[in-house]
Design a protein around this motif. Structure first.
Motif, PDB file in Angstrom:
ATOM      1  N   LYS A 406     -18.715 -22.686 -19.753  1.00 29.40           N
ATOM      2  CA  LYS A 406     -17.794 -23.758 -19.365  1.00 29.40           C
ATOM      3  C   LYS A 406     -18.089 -25.032 -20.163  1.00 29.40           C
ATOM      4  CE  LYS A 406     -16.796 -22.116 -14.676  1.00 29.40           C
ATOM      5  NZ  LYS A 406     -17.634 -20.922 -14.661  1.00 29.40           N
ATOM      6  N   SER A 407     -18.125 -24.879 -21.459  1.00 32.54           N
ATOM      7  CA  SER A 407     -18.439 -25.991 -22.361  1.00 32.54           C
ATOM      8  C   SER A 407     -17.270 -26.225 -23.310  1.00 32.54           C
ATOM      9  CB  SER A 407     -19.702 -25.674 -23.172  1.00 32.54           C
ATOM     10  OG  SER A 407     -19.904 -26.643 -24.184  1.00 32.54           O
ATOM     11  N   ILE A 408     -16.958 -27.488 -23.575  1.00 30.22           N
ATOM     12  CA  ILE A 408     -15.856 -27.791 -24.491  1.00 30.22           C
ATOM     13  C   ILE A 408     -16.300 -27.676 -25.943  1.00 30.22           C
ATOM     14  CG2 ILE A 408     -14.743 -29.304 -22.831  1.00 30.22           C
ATOM     15  CD1 ILE A 408     -15.731 -31.678 -24.505  1.00 30.22           C
ATOM     16  N   ASN A 409     -17.596 -27.561 -26.168  1.00 30.28           N
ATOM     17  CA  ASN A 409     -18.120 -27.487 -27.528  1.00 30.28           C
ATOM     18  C   ASN A 409     -18.587 -26.073 -27.844  1.00 30.28           C
ATOM     19  OD1 ASN A 409     -17.837 -30.329 -28.013  1.00 30.28           O
ATOM     20  ND2 ASN A 409     -19.642 -30.661 -26.743  1.00 30.28           N
ATOM     21  N   GLY A 410     -18.273 -25.614 -29.060  1.00 27.74           N
ATOM     22  CA  GLY A 410     -18.712 -24.299 -29.495  1.00 27.74           C
ATOM     23  C   GLY A 410     -20.172 -24.323 -29.936  1.00 27.74           C
ATOM     24  N   ARG A 411     -20.775 -23.155 -29.997  1.00 24.98           N
ATOM     25  CA  ARG A 411     -22.174 -23.026 -30.414  1.00 24.98           C
ATOM     26  C   ARG A 411     -22.269 -22.063 -31.579  1.00 24.98           C
ATOM     27  NH1 ARG A 411     -25.972 -23.314 -26.353  1.00 24.98           N
ATOM     28  NH2 ARG A 411     -27.509 -22.790 -27.963  1.00 24.98           N
ATOM     29  N   GLY A 412     -23.300 -22.257 -32.406  1.00 22.89           N
ATOM     30  CA  GLY A 412     -23.563 -21.321 -33.489  1.00 22.89           C
ATOM     31  C   GLY A 412     -24.058 -19.992 -32.957  1.00 22.89           C
ATOM     32  N   LEU A 413     -23.938 -18.955 -33.784  1.00 21.02           N
ATOM     33  CA  LEU A 413     -24.291 -17.606 -33.341  1.00 21.02           C
ATOM     34  C   LEU A 413     -25.750 -17.501 -32.933  1.00 21.02           C
ATOM     35  CD1 LEU A 413     -23.601 -14.605 -32.986  1.00 21.02           C
ATOM     36  CD2 LEU A 413     -24.087 -14.288 -35.420  1.00 21.02           C
ATOM     37  N   GLN A 414     -26.648 -18.103 -33.681  1.00 18.70           N
ATOM     38  CA  GLN A 414     -28.064 -17.985 -33.350  1.00 18.70           C
ATOM     39  C   GLN A 414     -28.368 -18.610 -31.996  1.00 18.70           C
ATOM     40  OE1 GLN A 414     -30.653 -19.224 -36.514  1.00 18.70           O
ATOM     41  NE2 GLN A 414     -32.514 -18.694 -35.420  1.00 18.70           N
ATOM     42  N   GLY A 415     -27.794 -19.774 -31.720  1.00 20.76           N
ATOM     43  CA  GLY A 415     -27.998 -20.403 -30.415  1.00 20.76           C
ATOM     44  C   GLY A 415     -27.412 -19.587 -29.288  1.00 20.76           C
ATOM     45  N   VAL A 416     -26.256 -18.975 -29.522  1.00 17.34           N
ATOM     46  CA  VAL A 416     -25.636 -18.121 -28.506  1.00 17.34           C
ATOM     47  C   VAL A 416     -26.546 -16.937 -28.182  1.00 17.34           C
ATOM     48  CG1 VAL A 416     -23.727 -16.516 -28.095  1.00 17.34           C
ATOM     49  CG2 VAL A 416     -23.263 -18.791 -29.006  1.00 17.34           C
ATOM     50  N   CYS A 417     -27.081 -16.304 -29.224  1.00 16.88           N
ATOM     51  CA  CYS A 417     -27.960 -15.150 -28.994  1.00 16.88           C
ATOM     52  C   CYS A 417     -29.221 -15.553 -28.235  1.00 16.88           C
ATOM     53  CB  CYS A 417     -28.323 -14.497 -30.322  1.00 16.88           C
ATOM     54  SG  CYS A 417     -26.947 -13.589 -31.085  1.00 16.88           S
ATOM     55  N   GLN A 418     -29.770 -16.695 -28.547  1.00 12.83           N
ATOM     56  CA  GLN A 418     -30.957 -17.160 -27.828  1.00 12.83           C
ATOM     57  C   GLN A 418     -30.648 -17.350 -26.352  1.00 12.83           C
ATOM     58  OE1 GLN A 418     -32.013 -20.673 -30.041  1.00 12.83           O
ATOM     59  NE2 GLN A 418     -33.194 -19.531 -31.564  1.00 12.83           N
ATOM     60  N   ASP A 419     -29.523 -17.975 -26.044  1.00 14.61           N
ATOM     61  CA  ASP A 419     -29.160 -18.218 -24.645  1.00 14.61           C
ATOM     62  C   ASP A 419     -28.857 -16.926 -23.906  1.00 14.61           C
ATOM     63  OD1 ASP A 419     -29.511 -20.866 -25.124  1.00 14.61           O
ATOM     64  OD2 ASP A 419     -27.434 -21.473 -24.792  1.00 14.61           O
ATOM     65  N   LEU A 420     -28.368 -15.924 -24.622  1.00 12.28           N
ATOM     66  CA  LEU A 420     -28.040 -14.643 -23.988  1.00 12.28           C
ATOM     67  C   LEU A 420     -29.209 -13.667 -23.970  1.00 12.28           C
ATOM     68  CD1 LEU A 420     -24.465 -14.072 -25.497  1.00 12.28           C
ATOM     69  CD2 LEU A 420     -25.024 -14.802 -23.175  1.00 12.28           C
ATOM     70  N   ARG A 421     -30.370 -14.097 -24.454  1.00 12.35           N
ATOM     71  CA  ARG A 421     -31.577 -13.274 -24.485  1.00 12.35           C
ATOM     72  C   ARG A 421     -31.407 -12.068 -25.403  1.00 12.35           C
ATOM     73  NH1 ARG A 421     -30.980 -13.357 -18.720  1.00 12.35           N
ATOM     74  NH2 ARG A 421     -30.690 -11.132 -18.909  1.00 12.35           N
ATOM     75  N   ILE A 422     -30.748 -12.296 -26.533  1.00 12.77           N
ATOM     76  CA  ILE A 422     -30.581 -11.252 -27.543  1.00 12.77           C
ATOM     77  C   ILE A 422     -31.544 -11.554 -28.688  1.00 12.77           C
ATOM     78  CG2 ILE A 422     -28.997 -10.193 -29.197  1.00 12.77           C
ATOM     79  CD1 ILE A 422     -26.700 -11.011 -27.338  1.00 12.77           C
ATOM     80  N   PRO A 423     -32.606 -10.775 -28.846  1.00 16.71           N
ATOM     81  CA  PRO A 423     -33.551 -11.055 -29.930  1.00 16.71           C
ATOM     82  C   PRO A 423     -32.898 -10.834 -31.290  1.00 16.71           C
ATOM     83  CG  PRO A 423     -34.058  -8.947 -28.873  1.00 16.71           C
ATOM     84  CD  PRO A 423     -32.984  -9.579 -28.060  1.00 16.71           C
TER      85      PRO A 423
END
Length: 500
Positions: A406-423
């Motif tokens: 629920k964020s109006i700002n997009g994130r880079g792929l690496q940050g997304v993977c970190q938040d989703l616990r994807i090594p």
């Protein structure tokens, strides 16, 4: 444009207040530049009082009162100014605020001067003149100075740039959305009708964009068997009444038996029209049918089912990004890299994406992180996805993650993977990024489904958020949606080709 009733309702939900207590009122003269008042201090936008004659007076009175205010607003009077910076991306000028008590005092003075009563409006309109800040630890206004003339006010404005900026990263996503919406409403209160329409149109456009993100999430879930369509849901006996988690197979029919095709393209930083790498990652949903996605609500069990490909363009092997990102074309983690000439890459991509070696032509759902750019780059290497006969839908993980957070700002792929616990490692390799992007889509779809069942929403399979991020409890994501093929733009130089 939103009606007054809608704006009042929004203001009420955002903790505007109509009371007149001023906890710091006795020490306004002692404030230091940059100092913030206590929570509960009440403010009025300075522009609101300047536009009072046109917003709250009859046509007969407005011109007279406007002329009176031009003469008297600084007559034997000093205003105390505070400011807040616009938290949105619109770069509006800083919001200047004055104490509500000073506004009431001045209107009493004008009434005496004109021998006619002017006051803060009653009922809900009154709330626009008495605004408090600081709820949910959102920013408080900062004192900027006192002014007793128009020139003095103008001299205060440049000082804003020299004072501290509020750190919006320290507050949560919900609080930040709350604050931005509140500021939008405040700016709207003193806008002309045209500007009010512009603000409202922008707000509605943002709401609809966010709802599209939610529908995209739901369609991805339907393709993976994590959500049913509305029609199937009404007639299904497979709905798990006791909840669902990743340790059992997907509970619904896998819709369409689609192939998810994720694409990532790396371009050379010194000349971005030059494509150096293309990565593909394929997930055939028939392979996931009887396999539980896995515990921890990430979908780890489905990750090995992804088939990954990495291609380097022969003519550009010497071009490696180093200035803006750390390119690593030699570090493909999920198989063997292949070197392909620029004249052959289109045929290679067509064979894989369209599954030309098989007679089973099933729908293709393209996946990417900020995918529009990658699809345009595919055209630069000669492959037009919009010509593929089975291209049916698009999933953009950047947009999905905005809905997820629920964020109006997009994130880079690496940050997304970190938040989703994807090594992951060796990002910015096209093959790796395509694989991580597809993993991110799986993780969000699985986690969001698990959350829905945990909230015991499996009966309506809807959305617990009724705000701007909700696309409706009765919305299953709708039919497939794909972008239109971009139209080439031609240079003005004679003989030049199209720019994509």
């Amino acid at each position: 444009m939103a009606s007054n009733r809608e704006l009042y309702s929004m203001m009420n939900s955002l903790n505007f207040t109509g009371s007149v207590t001023q906890p710091d009122g006795d020490r306004l003269s002692e404030l230091k530049v940059g100092e913030q008042p206590a929570k509960g201090f009440e403010f009025c936008p300075y522009k609101l009082i300047r536009k009072y004659p046109f917003l709250y007076c009859s046509k007969q009175d407005s011109d007279d009162l406007h002329e009176c205010m031009k003469l008297t607003i600084f007559e034997n009077r000093t205003w105390t100014f505070f400011y807040l910076l616009d938290p949105g991306p619109t770069n509006r000028e800083p919001l200047l605020l004055v104490p509500s008590s000073q506004v009431e005092e001045y209107l009493d003075y004008v009434s005496s001067w004109m021998k006619k009563k002017f006051s803060v409006p009653a009922d809900r309109e009154r709330e626009k003149f008495f605004i408090t800040f600081g709820e949910m630890d959102t920013p408080l206004p900062r004192f900027i100075g006192h002014a007793n003339s128009h020139n003095a006010v103008e001299s205060l404005k440049p000082q804003v740039l020299k004072l501290p900026k509020d750190d919006l990263t320290r507050i949560g996503t919900a609080a930040l959305e709350h604050y931005k919406t509140k500021m939008d409403v405040i700016y709207t209160t003193f806008r002309t009708d045209k500007k009010k329409k512009d603000v409202e149109a922008a707000r509605l456009k943002r709401f609809e964009r966010h709802k599209r993100y939610g529908r995209m999430m739901k369609r991805a879930q339907r393709y993976l068997g994590l959500r049913s369509s509305i029609t199937e849901h009404a007639n299904s006996s497979r709905i798990p009444r006791m909840g669902w988690n990743g340790n059992i197979p997907a509970p619904f029919r896998i819709e369409g038996n689609v192939r998810f095709v994720c694409v990532d393209v790396e371009a050379w930083e010194r000349a971005t029209h030059i494509v150096t790498e293309v990565g593909l990652a394929i997930l055939d949903t028939r392979d996931t049918k009887n396999i539980p996605p896995g515990g921890a609500d990430v979908g780890y069990n489905w990750f090995p089912l992804i088939k990954s490909h990495h291609f380097r363009i022969r003519e550009h092997l010497d071009k490696v990004n180093r200035q803006f990102v750390a390119g690593c074309p030699d570090s493909f983690t999920f198989g063997q890299s292949y070197v392909v000439s620029s004249r052959d890459i289109s045929d290679v991509l067509s064979t894989i994406i369209e599954d030309k070696e098989s007679d089973d032509k099933r729908p293709i759902v393209m996946v990417g992180h900020d995918m529009g750019q990658d699809l345009k780059y595919l055209k630069k290497v000669g492959y037009n996805i919009w010509k593929a006969p089975h291209f049916s839908d698009e999933v953009d993980t950047k947009s999905m993650f905005q809905r997820y957070e629920k964020s109006i700002n997009g994130r880079g792929l690496q940050g997304v993977c970190q938040d989703l616990r994807i090594p992951g490692h060796h990002f910015h390799n096209a093959g790796n990024d395509a694989t991580y992007t597809l993993r991110a889509m799986i993780a969000m779809a699985v986690n969001y489904a698990s959350q829905s069942f945990a909230r015991q929403n499996d009966l309506d399979h809807g959305d617990s958020d009724p705000g701007e991020w909700s696309d409706g409890a009765t919305d299953d994501g709708g039919p497939p949606v794909k972008s239109s093929e971009p139209v080439p733009q031609y240079n003005n130089r004679a003989g030049s080709g199209p720019n994509w």
